[in-house]
Design a protein around this motif. Structure first.
Motif, short mmCIF file in Angstrom:
data_model
loop_
_atom_site.label_atom_id
_atom_site.label_comp_id
_atom_site.label_asym_id
_atom_site.label_seq_id
_atom_site.Cartn_x
_atom_site.Cartn_y
_atom_site.Cartn_z
N MET A 5 0.85 -1.19 0.00
CA MET A 5 0.00 0.00 0.00
C MET A 5 0.89 1.24 0.00
SD MET A 5 -2.73 1.40 2.89
CE MET A 5 -4.08 0.29 2.51
N GLN A 16 0.28 6.40 -8.81
CA GLN A 16 -0.88 5.61 -8.43
C GLN A 16 -0.89 5.27 -6.94
OE1 GLN A 16 -1.45 2.25 -11.06
NE2 GLN A 16 -1.53 3.53 -12.87
N ASP A 74 -2.20 4.51 -3.26
CA ASP A 74 -3.46 3.96 -2.75
C ASP A 74 -4.20 4.98 -1.90
OD1 ASP A 74 -3.26 1.00 -3.59
OD2 ASP A 74 -1.31 1.41 -2.69
N TYR A 134 -10.03 8.20 -8.62
CA TYR A 134 -9.93 8.34 -7.17
C TYR A 134 -11.21 8.85 -6.55
CZ TYR A 134 -4.96 7.36 -7.19
OH TYR A 134 -3.75 6.72 -7.31
N THR A 174 -8.55 8.23 -2.19
CA THR A 174 -8.35 6.79 -2.14
C THR A 174 -8.65 6.17 -3.50
OG1 THR A 174 -10.59 6.57 -1.23
CG2 THR A 174 -8.77 6.54 0.34
N ARG A 175 -7.93 5.11 -3.81
CA ARG A 175 -8.00 4.55 -5.16
C ARG A 175 -9.00 3.39 -5.26
NH1 ARG A 175 -4.20 1.36 -8.61
NH2 ARG A 175 -3.01 0.87 -6.74
N GLU A 176 -9.01 2.50 -4.28
CA GLU A 176 -9.86 1.31 -4.37
C GLU A 176 -11.11 1.52 -3.53
OE1 GLU A 176 -8.95 -1.91 -5.74
OE2 GLU A 176 -7.16 -1.13 -6.71
N TYR A 220 -9.96 3.46 6.01
CA TYR A 220 -9.81 2.89 4.67
C TYR A 220 -8.98 1.62 4.76
CZ TYR A 220 -8.50 2.57 -0.30
OH TYR A 220 -8.32 2.14 -1.59
N GLN A 221 -9.56 0.51 4.30
CA GLN A 221 -8.88 -0.79 4.27
C GLN A 221 -8.22 -1.13 5.61
OE1 GLN A 221 -6.38 -1.21 0.79
NE2 GLN A 221 -8.10 -1.01 -0.61
N GLU A 242 5.55 2.97 2.07
CA GLU A 242 4.95 1.74 1.56
C GLU A 242 4.67 0.83 2.74
OE1 GLU A 242 7.25 -0.15 -1.45
OE2 GLU A 242 7.07 1.52 -2.87
#
Length: 267
Positions: free
Chosen positions: A1, A26, A28, A52, A69-71, A97-98, A254
């Motif tokens: 991530m 890109q 996350d 996004y 946020t991407r996903e 988020y996640q 990361e």
């Protein structure tokens, strides 16, 4: 991530550069500061077209924070830093988020110091310390990131002797930041690069970027539940080198999501 914090210094002026960065890196999660746009002027459609989702807390001409946020969308949990219901400055937003709670913040500059702006900065930091204690007590995975407007140590400033009277480096500011860290937060960049000169901000004047005369004032702090997931951290200096850039560069970490420690029962 890939998690990025980025003081964009005006999202209206730098939207093309932001969209280019999103396509190139890109991330996350991208936490933005200093939008300098009222809430209704946030370029939501352009961000959505880039793939996004966005939560944002805007303010006319000044301040402003956002979480991209991407996903899928993040779940907003807090808008504005608790502790002062009369504070109308758009400097803080929290979202889940996640499985991780993200706190995006734009801490006050505080200059000139001493003075009312410095008093506001220190009071804001006290509220942040209070919120940090609450998050630590909850024992949930948290990434607290943004433009802290704090130079933590001499290593974080080009010619630190020039900053001794500045609100970003005054003893009161550094002491408050140290109290926050003492709760158990991990300074991600410094933990992986303990002795390296790393800057995230370079003034527009006197060819500061060309001379690498910078400051490290953008930080990503990790709660104990997130710290084991840290795999890498750095600064995307290339973004600062582009035409008409922000005076900050995107600062990133990361994370390995599988290494994030979840509280009993999940989060």
């Amino acid at each position: 991530m890939l998690v990025v914090t980025y003081n964009i210094n005006g999202i209206g002026a730098r939207l093309p550069a932001l969209l280019e960065y999103l396509a190139e890196r890109q991330p996350d999660v991208l936490c933005l500061q200093e939008l300098k746009a009222p809430h209704e002027k946030f370029p939501e459609q352009a961000i959505r077209d880039a793939g996004y989702h966005a939560l944002w807390h805007g303010q006319k001409s000044w301040n402003g924070v956002a979480i991209l946020t991407r996903e899928g969308p993040a779940q907003e949990l807090q808008r504005g830093l608790p502790g002062d219901p009369l504070d109308e400055q758009s400097r803080y937003i929290e979202a889940a988020y996640q499985g991780i709670l993200f706190c995006g913040l734009y801490l006050p500059n505080g200059n000139p110091a001493p003075g009312p702006k410095f008093d506001y900065k220190l009071a804001w930091m006290e509220r942040l310390i209070g919120r940090g204690a609450e998050l630590m007590a909850a024992n949930v995975p948290v990434v607290m990131c943004g433009d802290f407007n704090v130079i933590p140590t001499n290593l974080d400033a080009y010619k630190p002797e020039r900053w001794v009277t500045d609100a970003l480096f005054r003893p009161e500011t550094r002491a408050a930041f140290e109290r926050l860290l003492a709760q158990g937060w991990l300074d991600a960049l410094r933990s992986l690069h303990p002795d390296q000169t790393i800057y995230t901000f370079w003034d527009y004047f006197r060819n500061a970027f060309g001379r690498d005369a910078g400051l490290r004032i953008d930080h990503l702090l990790l709660s104990p539940a997130v710290a084991p997931a840290l795999r890498a951290a750095g600064v995307d200096r290339f973004q600062r080198a582009k035409e008409k850039p922000s005076d900050h560069a995107p600062t990133w970490i990361e994370l390995d999501p599988d290494a994030v420690l979840q509280p009993p029962g999940g989060h």
